[in-house]
Design an enzyme around this catalytic site. Structure first.
Site, short mmCIF file in Angstrom:
data_model
loop_
_atom_site.label_atom_id
_atom_site.label_comp_id
_atom_site.label_asym_id
_atom_site.label_seq_id
_atom_site.Cartn_x
_atom_site.Cartn_y
_atom_site.Cartn_z
N ASP A 49 0.84 -1.20 0.00
CA ASP A 49 0.00 0.00 0.00
C ASP A 49 0.87 1.25 0.00
O ASP A 49 1.83 1.36 0.76
CB ASP A 49 -0.89 0.01 1.25
N TYR A 54 2.75 10.42 -0.67
CA TYR A 54 3.85 10.03 0.20
C TYR A 54 5.17 10.44 -0.42
O TYR A 54 5.55 9.97 -1.50
CB TYR A 54 3.85 8.52 0.44
N GLN A 289 12.21 -5.79 11.56
CA GLN A 289 10.91 -5.37 12.07
C GLN A 289 9.79 -6.09 11.33
O GLN A 289 8.77 -6.46 11.93
CB GLN A 289 10.75 -3.85 11.92
N GLU A 292 9.55 -9.67 12.66
CA GLU A 292 8.93 -9.72 13.98
C GLU A 292 7.42 -9.50 13.89
O GLU A 292 6.63 -10.20 14.54
CB GLU A 292 9.56 -8.67 14.90
#
Length: 331
Positions: A49, A54, A289, A292
């Site tokens: 996404d 952005y 990350q 996890e």
């Protein structure tokens, strides 16, 4: 990885969606961004996404380069339109002009001929909804998008959009709101309306900007390198940076440990228990990350654990549906 249908559509997406709102083209260098995308792919994430706004298009460009060698039919790519992309009065909003120009620009930056989902990034108070939905229908019927969605629309706005979409023979399949164990404003109105209409939630900030990772400690400065310590991006978490919230988040630790999870994994699993949530968007500045976060997939929290979490966070969580993002004038 596990997968869910997006609302009542036939489109299947990964339960975790990799998003690049703040990271790509901004917070991290491109090599790190590509490494995170590769980690997402390695973890089985197939859904990505982004949005044109952005980093003013740079995030779409980075994602396009990162995915260009992947089998396109094996991916679901989502992007959005609404926020200003230039100085002109028509460089923003949900007018037919802006939507039709923006989809072409997004496809060019993403290096693809279509996106699976094209989303209205906010409600436009200055453009008739009929014009907006007709423009989205033209995008779908031209093959540049398969489905349409909305972001931060109220229940009434979603109902109106869905009615027009049906008339125009296109599928409005998704809502992309903020949602976490701390920010629950969609539960009272948006979720019931969406369930009725067959619309699924693709939620952003399921960790409340990282607050629900447990890395922010009461009485301590934000960790170096975290969003809370960033002069540019810290404003996105500042409302949660008070000792009452942070102390309660720390108390999630024993609950998470009892489930063999970290606080972040517990918080993601909490979001995914909502049956109207089709997926939760995660971001990352480091590949580990992603690895996890993926451990939250498939976790089933029993009613007792959910009640413990809700009772602990209830005094600091936001539930008022009026807190859904208000309409934003183009000015």
């Amino acid at each position: 990885m596990e997968f869910r249908h997006l609302g009542r559509s036939g489109l299947v997406i990964s339960e975790l969606v990799y998003g690049n709102w703040i990271t790509h083209g901004g917070q991290v260098e491109e090599d790190a961004a590509v490494a995170c995308v590769n980690a997402a792919l390695d973890a089985g994430i197939t859904t990505f996404d982004t949005a044109d706004v952005y980093a003013q298009g740079a995030a779409e460009e980075v994602l396009g380069r990162a995915l260009k060698d992947q089998r396109r039919d094996g991916l679901e790519i989502f992007t959005k339109v609404y926020w200003p992309m230039g100085p002109g009065k028509n460089d923003r909003g949900l007018s037919a002009k802006h939507i039709k120009e923006s989809i072409d620009n997004s496809l060019r930056r993403l290096q693809t001929d279509r996106v699976e989902l094209y989303q209205a990034h906010r409600w436009d108070v200055e453009t008739p909804l009929e014009e907006t939905m007709q423009a989205f229908a033209d995008v779908v019927h031209s093959g540049k998008a398969h489905y349409i969605g909305v972001s931060e629309w109220t229940a009434d706005q979603i109902r109106a959009g869905a009615e027009l979409a049906k008339e125009l023979k296109i599928q409005l399949v998704s809502s992309q709101p903020q949602y976490s164990a701390l920010w629950r404003v969609i539960e009272a109105e948006v979720v019931p309306a969406s369930e009725e209409l067959g619309i699924g939630q693709i939620v952003w900030s399921p960790l409340a900007g990282g607050i629900l990772s447990g890395k922010y400690k009461p009485g301590q400065a934000a960790p170096a390198g975290s969003r809370g310590a960033d002069p540019k991006f810290g404003r996105f978490v500042e409302s949660w940076m008070n000792d009452d919230v942070l102390e309660r988040v720390q108390q999630l630790g024993p609950i998470a440990e009892s489930q063999g999870l970290t606080i972040a994994q517990l918080s993601l699993a909490w979001v995914l228990q909502n049956t109207n949530v089709s997926a939760a968007i995660i971001g990352a500045t480091r590949p580990e990350q992603v690895a996890e976060n993926v451990k939250a997939v498939g976790v089933k929290l029993d009613d007792e654990v959910m009640e413990q979490i809700n009772k602990l966070l209830e005094p600091v969580s936001v539930t008022d549906p009026k807190e859904t993002t208000a309409p934003n004038p183009r000015a």
